[in-house]
Write a protein that holds these residues in place. Sequence first.
Motif, short mmCIF file in Angstrom:
data_model
loop_
_atom_site.label_atom_id
_atom_site.label_comp_id
_atom_site.label_asym_id
_atom_site.label_seq_id
_atom_site.Cartn_x
_atom_site.Cartn_y
_atom_site.Cartn_z
N MET A 1 38.24 53.26 34.29
CA MET A 1 37.41 53.61 35.44
C MET A 1 37.87 52.85 36.67
SD MET A 1 33.55 54.19 34.10
CE MET A 1 33.71 53.07 32.74
N THR A 2 37.85 53.53 37.80
CA THR A 2 38.37 52.88 39.00
C THR A 2 37.24 52.24 39.81
OG1 THR A 2 38.41 55.09 39.92
CG2 THR A 2 40.52 54.14 39.28
N ALA A 3 36.39 51.49 39.11
CA ALA A 3 35.41 50.64 39.78
C ALA A 3 35.20 49.42 38.89
CB ALA A 3 34.10 51.39 39.99
N GLU A 4 35.13 48.24 39.53
CA GLU A 4 34.97 47.01 38.74
C GLU A 4 33.50 46.61 38.73
OE1 GLU A 4 37.31 44.38 41.03
OE2 GLU A 4 39.20 45.34 40.44
N TYR A 5 33.09 46.04 37.63
CA TYR A 5 31.70 45.57 37.51
C TYR A 5 31.72 44.07 37.24
CZ TYR A 5 26.93 45.17 35.70
OH TYR A 5 25.62 44.81 35.51
N LYS A 6 31.05 43.32 38.10
CA LYS A 6 31.01 41.87 37.91
C LYS A 6 29.62 41.37 38.23
CE LYS A 6 35.51 39.77 38.62
NZ LYS A 6 36.46 39.62 39.71
N VAL A 7 29.15 40.39 37.49
CA VAL A 7 27.83 39.83 37.79
C VAL A 7 28.01 38.47 38.45
CG1 VAL A 7 25.63 39.10 36.81
CG2 VAL A 7 26.80 41.11 35.89
N HIS A 8 27.36 38.33 39.61
CA HIS A 8 27.39 37.05 40.33
C HIS A 8 25.98 36.48 40.25
CE1 HIS A 8 31.30 37.79 42.50
NE2 HIS A 8 31.00 39.01 42.08
N ASP A 10 22.49 36.52 39.64
CA ASP A 10 21.54 37.59 39.32
C ASP A 10 21.83 38.89 40.06
OD1 ASP A 10 21.00 36.55 41.75
OD2 ASP A 10 18.85 36.20 41.41
N VAL A 11 23.02 39.02 40.62
CA VAL A 11 23.38 40.26 41.32
C VAL A 11 24.64 40.88 40.70
CG1 VAL A 11 24.01 41.31 43.54
CG2 VAL A 11 22.42 39.37 43.49
N ALA A 12 24.54 42.17 40.40
CA ALA A 12 25.72 42.90 39.89
C ALA A 12 26.47 43.47 41.09
CB ALA A 12 25.29 44.02 38.96
N VAL A 13 27.78 43.29 41.10
CA VAL A 13 28.58 43.85 42.19
C VAL A 13 29.51 44.92 41.60
CG1 VAL A 13 30.29 43.39 43.99
CG2 VAL A 13 28.47 41.73 43.55
N ILE A 14 29.36 46.14 42.12
CA ILE A 14 30.24 47.24 41.69
C ILE A 14 31.24 47.45 42.81
CG2 ILE A 14 30.38 49.64 40.95
CD1 ILE A 14 27.34 49.43 40.30
N GLY A 23 38.87 56.61 47.18
CA GLY A 23 38.37 57.99 47.14
C GLY A 23 37.44 58.15 45.96
N LEU A 24 36.43 59.02 46.14
CA LEU A 24 35.39 59.14 45.13
C LEU A 24 35.78 60.15 44.05
CD1 LEU A 24 32.52 58.88 47.69
CD2 LEU A 24 32.90 57.29 45.79
N GLY A 25 36.90 59.89 43.42
CA GLY A 25 37.34 60.72 42.30
C GLY A 25 36.44 60.50 41.10
N LEU A 26 36.65 61.35 40.09
CA LEU A 26 35.78 61.32 38.91
C LEU A 26 35.68 59.93 38.31
CD1 LEU A 26 34.07 62.77 36.82
CD2 LEU A 26 36.17 63.33 35.58
N SER A 27 36.79 59.24 38.19
CA SER A 27 36.73 57.96 37.49
C SER A 27 36.01 56.90 38.33
CB SER A 27 38.14 57.55 37.06
OG SER A 27 38.58 56.45 37.74
N THR A 28 36.07 57.03 39.64
CA THR A 28 35.30 56.11 40.50
C THR A 28 33.81 56.45 40.40
OG1 THR A 28 37.19 56.05 41.99
CG2 THR A 28 35.14 55.16 42.83
N ARG A 29 33.52 57.74 40.40
CA ARG A 29 32.11 58.14 40.30
C ARG A 29 31.52 57.67 38.97
NH1 ARG A 29 34.47 63.24 41.92
NH2 ARG A 29 33.73 64.29 40.03
N LEU A 30 32.30 57.79 37.90
CA LEU A 30 31.83 57.31 36.60
C LEU A 30 31.63 55.80 36.64
CD1 LEU A 30 33.99 59.38 34.12
CD2 LEU A 30 31.50 59.23 34.13
N GLY A 31 32.53 55.11 37.31
CA GLY A 31 32.42 53.66 37.43
C GLY A 31 31.12 53.27 38.12
N LEU A 32 30.74 54.05 39.12
CA LEU A 32 29.51 53.75 39.86
C LEU A 32 28.27 54.00 38.99
CD1 LEU A 32 30.53 55.34 43.28
CD2 LEU A 32 29.85 52.95 42.96
N THR A 33 28.20 55.15 38.35
CA THR A 33 26.99 55.45 37.56
C THR A 33 26.91 54.51 36.35
OG1 THR A 33 28.23 57.23 36.49
CG2 THR A 33 26.72 57.86 38.24
N ASP A 34 28.03 54.21 35.73
CA ASP A 34 28.03 53.27 34.60
C ASP A 34 27.57 51.89 35.05
OD1 ASP A 34 29.21 55.27 33.13
OD2 ASP A 34 30.48 53.82 32.04
#
Length: 703
Positions: A1-8, A10-14, A23-34
């Motif tokens: 997925m072309t979005a990173e998920y990290k917790v700082h 008590d805040v999650a940063v996507i 660009g908001l391609g499918l894999s970025t969109r999936l990264g956001l919803t996930d």
Amino acid sequence: MTAEYKVHGDVAVITMANPPVNGLGLSTRLGLTDGIAKANADSSVKAIVITGAGKAFSGGADIREFGSAKATQEPNLLSVIRVCENSDKPVVAAIHSVAMGGGLELALGCHYRIAAPGASIALPEVKLGLIPGAGGTQRLPRVIGVEPALNMIVSGEPIKSEMLAMLPGQKLFDQMAASAESLAEEALALARQMAAKHADGTPKPLVKNLPCKHPQGDAYFQFARNMVKGMSKNFPAPGKCVDAVQAATKQKFDDGMLTEREIFTNLMLTPESRALRHIFMADRAASKIADVPEDTPKRTIESVAVIGAGTMGGGISMNFLNAGIPVKMLEMKQDALDRGVATIRKNYESQVKKGKLKQDKYEQRMALLTPTLSYDDIGQADLVIEAVFEEMGVKETVFKKLDQVMKPGAILASNTSTLDVNQIAAFTQRPQDVVGMHFFSPANVMKLLEVVRGAKTGKDVLATVMALGKKIKKTSVVSGVCDGFIGNRMIEQYSRQAGFLVDEGCTPAQVDKAVEKFGFAMGPFRMGDLAGNDIGWAIRKRRAVERPNMLYSQTADLLCEMGRFGQKTGAGWYDYQAGKRDAIPSAAVVEMIEKYRASKGITPRKISDEEIVQRLVFALVNEGAHILEDGIAGKASDIDMVYLTGYGFPIFRGGPMLYADQVGLFNVVQAMHHFAQNPHDDASFWQPAPLLARLAAEGKSFN
Ligand SMILES: NC(=O)c1ccc[n+]([C@@H]2O[C@H](COP(=O)([O-])OP(=O)(O)OC[C@H]3O[C@@H](n4cnc5c(N)ncnc54)[C@H](O)[C@@H]3O)[C@@H](O)[C@H]2O)c1
């Protein structure tokens, strides 16, 4: 997925991470919803920040997905935005650099927004003949007001975040970060603050719940519609932007969203939007050459020499001066050199007078120009462009000289319009360094640059010249070596057909009007008068020897025999008044044409505008098909770019090859068969090119 998920804490940063612009391609969109789902499932997380890696928050849709099933696959952008809005934990968009199209729409679906100064904010969909399709027309007016939002949506132009932040009462940004560097920290702080605020279950703010009204209501929209109509002539999308924003003021949010969707879907199917999307892709594709990898090493071009200070040499030099590249301009005689420099000065001075160029910039540019009469002065230039008389003998002298004086590795280019670049290359011991750079007149204005690839032109030379084209803001298209290259080879068939139309009954003015109504900047006869009818005359004289069986109307020759070369002689297909450019239909020309018809036994007939346009445009299309088949052009879209940027082909039709695709190649071939029956036309002219015939038979298209 072309979005990173990290917790700082008590805040999650996507962080969207889909270079170059997230660009908001499918894999970025999936990264956001996930990411949002993960954050909501994690009890230690209290709030969410969405941001972008690298040089953008998000530039919107991923153009690599255009036209593919992935573009609409779930979660589509509307669904991603719904997931943001419905998140139990507050979602903060941290905007920097670029938030455009879908990127801005995504941010508008977040509960809060913080922006760094200097970010470019836009809804540019109108430039592709569309309107924003994920709530942009419904949400933006709610946060910055109806008028500013409509201006942004209709123009598609970016506005800096700090400017938007100054709009009275704006709710686009809840906070401006002090700087791009501090954005991440400030976004975390804002997220924590909002987590605390909503800890007791207070509802989170949603843009869709804000009111949307204009004080003048419908009267304002009527005014806006009239304004937009006047400016957007052949394009439906700008007017539809007005409709969509008006819907935001009149309908409930969800109904407005449906209206937006319906307008978006309908626009997607218009030929105008297809043309604009095609051009967007074609422009990017033009710089890609099938057998020249993108990582081909390029030569360094820090200085240029131009041989010949005439019409083209001067204009060509200006391109480089404008880009800050020093130019040595060489002539044979001092007076020609002085004239060349004076013309460049005059051009810049008129720009200064019109306020288009600052005095100091003008002086800087002139300081980069060194006129010279000696080849000794130019040997160290990285690139030399020859723009001397169009005679092979003169080219031979110049290229033999260049071969002697230029340093090893210098690129030797010719601006020839009609001569064989392979023959020119053979005058040197370094044909791999020789290339055609065919500029169009006026060379400092016209966007098109045909880069002519000789049989021995080095790949690095091609890659270098294509990159340089970008630097001097040209649309560069590669052409193989043939008579006329892509553009002029096609225009010759178009001009021949224009001649046949006159033979059969049209007046030059009727042909021009029909073609101009179709959208061309100028019809063939007005164009002939502007360029000089003697140019075509010279070509036809050559053709009479080279291709004696090629049929032409002789009216153009008769015209030249009357001394009517066009605007420069005050008379051509039209009459001209001294100092004016208005084309006035000429009784003398009509008389000449009538006599010619009588001598050929032609009874004139009335020809419809539709037939005129079809015969002229399909003449281009058929020659374009030959050009593709011969490998002169690499792709149909390259031919379209040549015609859009060099020959005034109507933008909203996307170029001759796309136009043929939209008409349907089967229909094009049918029309050609029909024209071939015409006893006054050249039947062989309408023999479909094998590629065209094959694609038509297979139900395929060029693009
Ligand atoms: N005019 C156009 O619309 C156009 C468009 C594209 C390409 N071209 C090509 O550009 C080239 C130049 O055309 P132009 O319209 O500028 O012609 P031009 O007659 O205006 O200029 C040619 C200049 O070259 C100089 N010259 C001639 N021989 C020379 C030599 N041996 N060394 C140095 N200088 C020499 C002449 O003194 C003259 O100033 C031609 O090859 C032409 O086919 C012209």
